[in-house]
Write a protein that holds these residues in place. Structure first.
Motif, short mmCIF file in Angstrom:
data_model
loop_
_atom_site.label_atom_id
_atom_site.label_comp_id
_atom_site.label_asym_id
_atom_site.label_seq_id
_atom_site.Cartn_x
_atom_site.Cartn_y
_atom_site.Cartn_z
N THR A 122 38.78 43.92 37.26
CA THR A 122 39.73 42.63 37.25
C THR A 122 39.21 41.17 37.11
O THR A 122 39.32 40.21 37.96
N SER A 123 37.35 41.21 37.72
CA SER A 123 37.06 40.36 37.42
C SER A 123 37.73 39.27 35.84
O SER A 123 37.84 37.99 36.60
N ILE A 146 42.13 53.69 41.41
CA ILE A 146 42.17 52.86 42.10
C ILE A 146 42.03 51.52 41.98
O ILE A 146 42.11 50.40 43.24
N LEU A 147 43.53 50.52 40.87
CA LEU A 147 44.03 49.39 40.66
C LEU A 147 44.77 49.50 41.77
O LEU A 147 45.53 48.29 42.03
N THR A 156 31.95 36.77 45.78
CA THR A 156 33.19 36.17 46.40
C THR A 156 34.22 37.16 46.68
O THR A 156 35.01 36.63 47.26
N GLY A 157 34.31 38.24 46.23
CA GLY A 157 35.60 38.59 45.38
C GLY A 157 35.20 40.19 47.13
O GLY A 157 36.63 40.11 47.24
N VAL A 200 51.03 45.51 38.19
CA VAL A 200 50.75 44.41 38.88
C VAL A 200 49.11 44.32 38.92
O VAL A 200 48.94 45.62 39.77
N LEU A 201 48.43 43.14 37.91
CA LEU A 201 47.34 43.27 38.15
C LEU A 201 46.91 42.07 39.48
O LEU A 201 47.30 40.85 39.30
N VAL A 202 45.91 42.93 39.70
CA VAL A 202 45.65 41.66 41.34
C VAL A 202 44.35 41.27 41.02
O VAL A 202 43.30 41.83 41.33
N ARG A 203 43.90 39.76 41.37
CA ARG A 203 42.14 39.69 41.59
C ARG A 203 41.64 39.09 42.54
O ARG A 203 42.62 38.59 43.35
N PHE A 204 40.66 39.81 43.21
CA PHE A 204 40.18 39.31 43.92
C PHE A 204 38.80 37.92 44.20
O PHE A 204 37.99 37.54 42.83
N PRO A 205 38.74 37.51 44.73
CA PRO A 205 39.83 37.37 46.25
C PRO A 205 41.10 36.90 45.84
O PRO A 205 40.68 35.76 45.57
N ARG A 206 41.63 37.78 46.59
CA ARG A 206 42.97 37.06 46.67
C ARG A 206 42.41 35.83 47.78
O ARG A 206 42.97 34.78 48.42
#
Length: 1752
Positions: free
Chosen positions: A1454-1455, A1403-1404, A1507-1508, A1586-1592
């Protein structure tokens, strides 16, 4: 093989020898020996060949290490008498640091020169010193160094104030200059002396050694091998390409190796290209010589013995070492200087320094650079020896320059370039003039090298050979040296300096005499000239000498005795020049208006005439100085003024001015362009100061010593107009003459030019010495007249003003008194506008105006006057009074001859029967009368009782002509003309003249009689005239108003008529208007319960509207229908990394890559944009075929590139010429049945599970059966309503189907960079991806621009998005249905686990918006076979809810740890949301385990979620809005609070999205479990992926420094990554990722898809998917690149204080970052408009198309 073996054995033998070597022992042995010289040479002879040059590839690391250990260390031990590490440290400690900075500049390093304090522009500071100095607050200039040269910080002669920066500030204690040698012991001095003399002698011997096979005595190696190098030397004749080609043939190397050889040869001056025995190298040499001797002289190649090369390598090392050692102590530096300048045994010029200098042109580039550096760090840093060196340099000057003429290297690497370091020091320059007679030497050398003369001894540049042209270019550097010598004027003169300067002036006059009268021209009559004569060389010479001539005059101005002597010398020279010219010209007598004068007969249009008169012009300049310095009034007896012959003085300058007039009149047309160019430069700002201006001054000087009538008659005679004005009845006869029309036209122009000349002679008084003015008045007047044409930018003004030798115009001092500055916007540049109060100083006949400037200025000034409601007369301005020496010039205005001429022209104007006069002639006459009247008025105002006013023009203008003809007076003629109908334009001017006459009469009367009666009477008269004037103007205004009203009435009548005729048309459009307003009312929600929703069963259903569009090609209207003709939008698809969070990801293999899932790092996407213009598909196909055909024809004709690549399917939109590469079909909105069945989530999950099973089995049947699978399948209840084998009918017409394929294939081809293949299953995936990516990029753009989500997009983007969304939902019809269903199954499996789908992503690793778009759009293929009445809306809603939950899980996973912030007090509603967030997070923690940190704060989690998820929700709203066509609620059309609730409502979400999970917890728990237990989740959370945090965050271009010089500094320290440590010539900064690249060079070319491309092009493919934005640091230019063939330059975001960019860093004003402009570039990038911008730039400027962008 044998060679290889012996190579292998040698090092072992060497190693033992090296290991047994003891530095200390060697040094102590040297301390005992008597003949140190011999001992050291023996040591070098033994070791140098063993260290250096042992094989074909030099190994600098090990060589330097060994050389340090075996060769330099013993020398250092010997020098210090102890371990060098302590000895040198002691020296350094005792040394007082030098106050001179002496930092030598690298190529491209920034240098700073203070425009207020520098003694001259060559005085510069390095960046460190500049930042620590007072000058950074002053006006300064910033440039990039070409290398060489050093920082002048600490040199008191270089700066008027502030010579030291903080670092080099001298201590008070060491103010007494003691001898630096005092600190050293005597034997230390002796040892240094010995070492330095031996090492320097060795280095000089080796570098100046010219035998290739033997060594100097004492250095012969003990054992001599047969190893040679074939050494290739640099020259400036052959190009890179020639050298590379030759090397490939000669030493059969690869292209890459040849490039690296060529680069090294160019950089170091030589490179060995082959190593081996003598015959082997000789062979290579012969091939190279043979191959390069065809066009020019061959490349220089030598076969050198390896030991010679070895010693030369060490010699360079030794010079480096000397430079390094003397850095420890000033004392060592002084000893080295002493050694270098000590005379050798051969006497004169035999010191080591002399030897090096005199052999300079024989050395190669690298050797020169090294010894020049040593000179700079030794001789030029020690003030005592700098002087001695300068004397040697001056003594050898002639020989050095002669060598330089023969040498083909650039001046930068020649020793002659050191002149700038020596001659610019004022005390040194004067010492060299007095002691070495330097000025004379330089000029003599210069004259000797220009040997081509004609019979009269003048220079002749006709038919220069290439060799002579080369020499002429070289010889110009001498003028530069002369300029350095003269650049600072002496404050006090010694007799010796006077004598030597005047001797130099004599030689200079000899040079000018060779130029006087060169390149003479004769008018061509009959036929055009055949060969354009050479004229450029003479003007180049003139331009180069302009500053020298000005500087010589400034030197003369500082001393009266020098000035008088110089004036006499110059006059003698001029008389000498004239003596040769006058023979053969007969004397004649002219008489007119009762005066007569003797002169010679001379016709410019028949005889030879030359534009080059430097001797006369120098005399004119000195004549003005006599007046300015008041020498003429104080020592008249010493001046030969009485012997002057004024007619002789004015003769040649007058001929020159007449030549210009005749060229204007078109009499010299047949002499071709060379003459036109000469006249242009004669007036051009670069030359005019010493050409045109001085000719005018000479006329003024001559006229001031003559009777004005005589002067004017000579002028008339030279203008060939004398016959017209001298006849008694010229006023009558001339206009009856039926002469040739051309001749009349020519004469008219000549008269205009002559009248203009008279105005200039009388009116140009702004040079100090002619008029009583200050120096700055002249510049003020120049600026004022430039700004009268139009407002101008700073750089334009600077270009229009003459620069002095210091490159200053003096503009900044005065600009503020005449102009106001207006700052620029985001484009354009800052402008200066003229202050309104200065407009009255405007002179229409300003002498530096060209014809075009004059008419522009006249128009602008009249327009201004009209706007201010004044009359449009442009009277002459009031002028300053003349200086006494020129005072008699005003009498020209009242002399009889002029009055006669004025009267004649006015008479012709009164009776304009024939075309023998022109309006501009009359205008000039009126201007002259005005000048005379103002002169009289000034004198009356300034007069006091005792001195009488001698100027009485008003009296003379009232006199009628002489008795026989009794012509009218000038005044009477003017009054006559006042009412002439054909002179409406000049009425205001004539009225002004008559008013002035009346005013002057009043003044005269008032001064004559003090009775006030007459005065008041005349005042009354004047007033009535004034009233009449006003009434007349009022009447005109009234008439104009009436005329306007009448026109307006007519227009409205026509309009009414048109509307009546086309009634039904207007009716129809009005109805449509009403309809549209009513529909919008209908859509607007009336009450809260009918809120708009764009997805789900409750979504609003807008009323179906016919959509009618017009084709831009055939102008036909067409309704968009599924079964109609296809309509298409021009579109441009491009790969993009604008939103990428991971640029490091390696490129995928396009053949095997599966693009079904997009990773959240969006490492690259496919963006589709459109210009919004619509065509029929068949019209577009016809158009595109025409473009293709034209392209094929063009290829056969000529290879001119176009800005678009037809082979790649590119074309320009036929309407807006926007670059496009495909078309999107426009589709109607899909009609949705509002069916009854609206299952809940559980029901739907069950149904879809069954459908998927059915599809799986159906797909298996389609595949060839390999093994018999279990045929017993449980019967699905869904079978009867879900028919897998049902083939739905395709609703679309054939043209639409074709366009669906066209666009799909194009997206696939561009997005994956593959060849088109219409059957490929990945086509629909790429289209959905493009739709999602485009939505995401637009959503980010709106956030960055702070614009609302709806209503702020331009309609072209709106159309593009809706077309993309509808295309996406229809594209399955063009593809194979089972394939698309397969995609749907795999997409859904990422959310709902499916045992039959392998390898679902974690899912990530899935971007949720891409997933949403793909799932929703692919569902159509499943729904088409579903007859159960299941509503699409319900499915869309469930899919959307499911993906939203998955996205929230993604965000919480990913918070990251909470930031420590203040807990906010939350209300009731908030608290529920926070608890929900905590509950979900804890559920996740139980599933995932320790990878998730514990978070106590619900507030933090809820904020993360809110916000994400916002960008995703906004993207979804855009998507569903365009897909389903539901209008957006008005709240989302503005940036108002409460957006969140409205957005959630629009998307049919609860305002707390977490409720989605909690309300359906038992259904979603198992899914959640599946998501969290995927192995990829743990791996990513623990740092595996690669870990992406939200919001980009939105990507932005890199941050640039505010001050541009910081960038230049960064670039100057950047070395090319490929060619070891070499400075990059074109360092270029990528603005996307911040990498510095070495652009536009062979060294960094790489291969990309089989082609060699430069570093920038290669980088664009790695960093920007083919699109790049770069800043070329040295050029201060932004470079846009797209692909390999497209590029353009764009204005940089750096501006100077005047709001201008400085591309190429030519002006050097300090530059600062303009944030608005940088934001504009960033916006272009974020909008994906770079390619479009390049297309427009290339269409607008064809030269851009021809550039090889791929090599940058």
């Amino acid at each position: 093989m044998a060679a290889a073996e012996s190579d292998r054995e040698v090092p072992s033998a060497l190693c033992t020898e090296f290991l047994n070597f003891s530095v200390k022992d060697t040094a102590s042995k040297w301390l005992q020996v008597t003949d140190l010289y011999k001992e050291v040479y023996h040591h070098l002879a033994r070791y140098v060949p063993k260290i250096y040059c042992l094989g074909p590839n030099l190994n600098p690391q090990s060589e330097d290490l060994l050389a340090q250990m075996l060769l330099q260390a013993p020398l250092e031990w010997y020098l210090c008498g102890e371990d060098p590490s302590t000895g040198l440290a002691k020296l350094e400690q005792n040394n007082q640091p030098s106050q001179l900075c002496g930092h030598v500049f690298k190529v491209g390093e920034p240098t700073y020169s203070c425009r207020e304090c520098a003694a001259d522009p060559t005085c510069v500071l390095c960046m460190q010193c500049f930042l620590g100095s007072v000058h950074k607050e002053h006006r300064y200039r910033m440039t990039t160094s070409g290398g060489g040269g050093f920082c002048d910080c600490g040199d008191t002669e270089a700066w008027k104030k502030g010579p030291y920066c903080q670092k080099h500030e001298p201590n008070i204690s060491d103010s007494c200059q003691e001898d630096p040698l005092a600190h050293l012991s005597t034997d230390m001095i002796a040892r240094c002396y010995n070492v330095f003399s031996i090492v320097l002698k060795y280095a000089v011997d080796m570098l100046t050694w010219d035998k290739e096979d033997e060594l100097p005595p004492g250095l012969e190696p003990p054992d001599r091998s047969d190893t040679y190098y074939c050494m290739l030397f640099n020259d400036e004749v052959h190009t890179y390409e020639q050298v590379i080609y030759t090397l490939q043939k000669a030493v059969n190397c690869t292209q890459k190796e040849a490039v690296s050889f060529a680069t090294t040869v160019d950089r170091d001056g030589r490179k060995s290209v082959r190593f081996g025995d003598f015959a082997f190298c000789e062979l290579a040499k012969s091939v190279i010589v043979r191959n390069t001797s065809r066009q020019s002289k061959p490349l220089r190649v030598q076969v050198m013995h390896s030991s010679v090369v070895a010693h030369q390598c060490f010699a360079l090392k030794a010079l480096h070492w000397l430079g390094h050692v003397i850095g420890y102590s000033d004392a060592l530096r002084r000893i080295l200087c002493q050694v270098g300048l000590e005379r050798g045994p051969e006497g004169e010029n035999s010191s080591l320094v002399d030897t090096l200098m005199l052999c300079d042109s024989k050395m190669w580039k690298g050797a020169r650079n090294v010894y020049h550096q040593l000179f700079m760090s030794s001789l030029l840093m020690d003030l005592k020896y700098k002087k001695l060196f300068a004397i040697q340099f001056a003594k050898n000057y002639r020989r050095l320059q002669t060598d330089f003429m023969e040498d083909d290297h650039e001046r930068v690497v020649s020793v002659t370039s050191l002149s700038v370091q020596l001659f610019t020091v004022p005390t040194m320059a004067r010492m060299l003039i007095t002691e070495e007679n330097l000025m004379t030497i330089i000029i003599r050398t210069f004259v000797d090298h220009l040997r081509h003369r004609d019979l009269q001894g003048r220079f002749q540049f006709e038919r220069y050979t290439a060799q002579q042209a080369f020499k002429f270019r070289r010889v110009q550097s001498l003028i530069g040296d002369l300029k350095y010598v003269l650049i600072s004027r002496p404050t006090e003169w010694s007799d010796q300096l006077r004598e030597k300067f005047l001797e130099g002036l004599d030689t200079f006059l000899e040079l000018l005499k060779c130029m006087q009268g060169m390149d003479p021209v004769v008018r061509q009559v009959g036929q055009h000239i055949e060969m354009e004569p050479e004229w450029e060389a003479a003007f180049t010479l003139q331009m180069k000498l302009t500053h020298i001539i000005s500087m010589i005059q400034e030197w003369c101005a500082t001393d009266e005795r020098v000035l008088i002597a110089a004036y006499k010398k110059c006059l003698t020279a001029l008389t000498h020049c004239h003596s040769g010219f006058t023979d053969g010209e007969q004397p004649i007598t002219l008489s007119m208006c009762g005066h007569s004068v003797d002169t010679i007969r001379y016709c410019v249009s028949q005889e030879k005439v030359s534009i080059h008169l430097p001797v006369s012009r120098l005399l004119a300049g000195l004549h003005v100085l006599l007046s300015k310095m008041e020498v003429a009034y104080r020592f008249p007896e010493q001046l030969p003024l009485s012997e002057l012959s004024p007619p002789m003085l004015i003769e040649h300058p007058l001929r020159c001015l007449v030549l210009c007039a005749q060229v204007h009149a078109g009499m010299w047309r047949r002499n071709g362009f060379s003459l036109v160019n000469q006249i242009y430069y004669y007036h051009n700002v670069k030359c005019r100061v010493e050409m045109f201006d001085k000719d005018l001054i000479m006329l003024q000087a001559g006229a001031s010593m003559m009777d004005p009538n005589h002067f004017l008659m000579i002028v008339l005679s030279r203008f060939e107009l004398y016959h017209i004005f001298s006849s008694a009845d010229c006023r009558k006869r001339y206009n009856r003459e039926n002469a040739n029309k051309d001749v009349v036209q020519q004469n008219n122009t000549l008269m205009e030019e002559m009248l203009h000349l008279i105005m200039m002679v009388v009116g140009e008084r702004f040079e100090a010495g002619i008029g009583q003015v200050e120096g700055c008045d002249e510049i003020k007047r120049e600026i004022l007249h430039q700004l009268c044409i139009r407002p101008m930018a700073h750089s334009e003004l600077v270009k229009a003003l003459p620069e002095n030798e210091n490159k200053e115009t003096g503009m900044e001092r005065v600009i503020d008194c005449v102009a106001l500055f207006k700052k620029p916007g985001v484009t354009g540049r800052g402008l200066y506008e003229l202050r309104p109060e200065c407009a009255k100083q405007f002179n229409l006949y300003f002498h530096h105006y060209s014809r075009a400037d004059q008419s522009k200025a006249e128009e602008a000034q009249r327009k201004l006057k009209r706007q201010n409601g004044e009359d449009t007369a442009l009277p002459p301005p009031v002028l300053p009074p003349f200086c006494p020496l020129f005072a008699s010039l005003v009498n020209i205005l009242q002399c009889d001859v002029l009055l006669g001429m004025l009267g004649a022209v006015l008479q012709w104007a009164v009776e304009p029967s024939a075309g023998h006069w022109s309006e501009s002639m009359l205008q000039r006459v009126l201007h002259l009368i005005g000048m005379a009247l103002l002169e009289e008025q000034q004198q009356l105002e300034n007069s006091n009782e005792d001195n009488d006013v001698y100027f009485n023009f008003t009296l003379k203008m009232c006199r009628p002509g002489e008795a026989p003809s009794n012509t009218a007076s000038v005044l009477a003629l003017l009054e006559n003309l006042q009412n002439a109908p054909h002179l409406e334009v000049h009425k205001d001017m004539i009225r002004w003249l008559l008013k002035t006459v009346a005013g002057i009469k009043t003044m005269r009367e008032r001064s004559a009689s003090t009775s006030t009666v007459t005065a008041s009477g005349s005042r009354g008269q004047e007033e009535t005239a004034c009233d009449k004037d006003k009434a007349e103007r009022k009447r005109k205004v009234e008439m104009a108003r009436l005329r306007r009203e009448k026109v307006m009435a007519q227009m409205s009548e026509m309009q009414r008529h048109f509307i009546n005729e086309n009634k039904e048309l207007f009716q129809q459009s009005l109805e449509e208007l009403e309809a549209s307003t009513s529909t919008s009312l209908e859509h607007s929600p009336t009450s809260s319960d009918a809120a708009l929703a764009c997805v789900g069963p409750r979504r609003s259903r807008p009323r179906e509207k016919r959509q009618v569009v017009t084709c831009i090609l055939c102008q036909e209207e067409q309704e968009i229908r599924a079964d109609g003709k296809a309509m298409v939008l021009a579109a441009f698809i491009q790969r993009s990394t604008v939103m990428s969070k991971n640029r490091k990801r390696p490129p995928h293999d396009p053949k095997r890559y599966d693009p079904l899932f997009m990773h959240p790092d969006l490492s690259f996407g496919t963006h589709t944009g459109s210009c919004g213009h619509i065509m029929h598909s068949h019209c577009w196909q016809r158009y595109f075929e025409a473009v293709q055909a034209k392209e094929q024809r063009r290829q056969q004709r000529l290879r001119v590139h176009t800005s678009y690549d037809v082979g790649n399917g590119e074309f320009l939109c036929p309407l807006c010429e926007c670059l496009s590469n495909t078309v999107i079909p426009l589709l109607p909105r899909t009609k949705s049945s509002s069916s009854c069945e609206q299952p809940g989530l559980g029901q739907w999950l069950k149904t879809s599970g069954q459908q998927i099973k059915a599809m799986h089995s159906a797909h298996r049947k389609l595949q060839p059966v390999s093994t018999v699978e279990e045929t017993v399948e449980e019967e699905c209840p869904a079978r009867e309503v879900f028919t897998v084998d049902y083939i739905p009918t395709n609703p679309y017409s054939s043209t639409i189907k074709e366009m669906l394929t066209t666009f799909g294939t194009a997206t696939y081809k561009v997005g994956l960079k593959v060849h088109p293949n219409e059957q490929d299953p990945r086509i629909p995936i790429m289209c959905w991806g493009s739709c999602a990516y485009t939505i995401q990029s637009i959503e980010r753009l709106l956030v960055d621009e702070k614009k609302p989500l709806f209503g702020s997009l331009p309609c072209r983007q709106d159309d593009c998005l809706s077309s993309l969304a509808r295309f996406g939902s229809a594209c399955w019809t063009a593809a194979c249905q089972p394939t698309v269903q397969g995609h749907f199954i795999r997409l859904l499996a990422a959310l709902i686990p499916d045992p039959q789908v392998e390898a679902s992503p974690c899912i990530l690793d899935v971007d949720m918006l891409h997933l949403l778009v793909s799932v929703v759009l692919s569902y159509g293929s499943v729904h088409s076979q579903d007859s159960s009445g299941l509503s699409v809306d319900a499915v869309q809603l469930h899919l959307f809810h499911l993906i939203t939950v998955a996205h929230m899980v993604q965000i919480l996973l990913t918070s990251g740890p909470e930031e420590v912030t203040m807990e906010q007090e939350s209300g009731e509603a908030e608290r529920g949301e926070e608890e929900g967030a905590c509950r979900l997070y804890n559920t996740l923690r139980t599933r995932v385990g320790s990878s998730l940190p514990e978070v106590g704060s619900g507030w933090h989690l809820w904020r993360c979620v809110k916000t994400g998820i916002l960008p995703y929700l906004r993207g979804a709203a855009l998507f569903f809005h365009h897909l389903n066509g539901v209008p957006a609620p008005p709240e989302l059309h503005a940036l108002c609070p409460g957006q969140w609730e409205v957005l959630c409502g629009y998307l049919s979400l609860p305002s707390n999205p977490l409720q989605l999970f909690h309300s359906q917890q038992e259904l979603l728990e198992p899914l959640l479990h599946g998501w969290c237990t995927h192995p990829g989740v743990q791996q990513t959370l623990q740092g595996g992926g690669v870990l992406v945090r939200f919001p980009r965050e939105s990507n932005s271009l890199i941050d640039l420094p505010d001050d541009y010089s910081a960038l230049i500094n960064q670039a100057s320290s950047f070395t090319c990554p490929k060619s070891g440590g070499d400075k990059s010539r074109a360092p270029t900064l990528c603005l996307v990722c911040g990498s510095m690249l070495c652009s536009q060079s062979y060294c960094c070319q790489t291969e990309l898809e089989g082609e060699d491309v430069g570093a920038c092009t290669a980088h664009t493919f790695a960093c920007g998917a083919g699109v790049g934005i770069f800043l070329r640091v040295r050029e201060s230019q932004v470079l846009f690149l797209a692909g390999k063939t497209k590029g353009c330059f764009y204005a940089p975001p750096y501006l100077d204080d005047y709001g201008e960019t400085d591309q190429g860093l030519r002006r050097g004003n300090p530059l600062h970052l303009c944030h608005e402009r940088y934001r504009k570039i960033q916006k272009l990038w974020r909008q994906h408009s770079i390619t479009e911008e390049i297309g427009h730039a290339q269409e607008a400027n064809q030269t851009l198309v021809g550039i090889d962008w791929q090599h940058l």
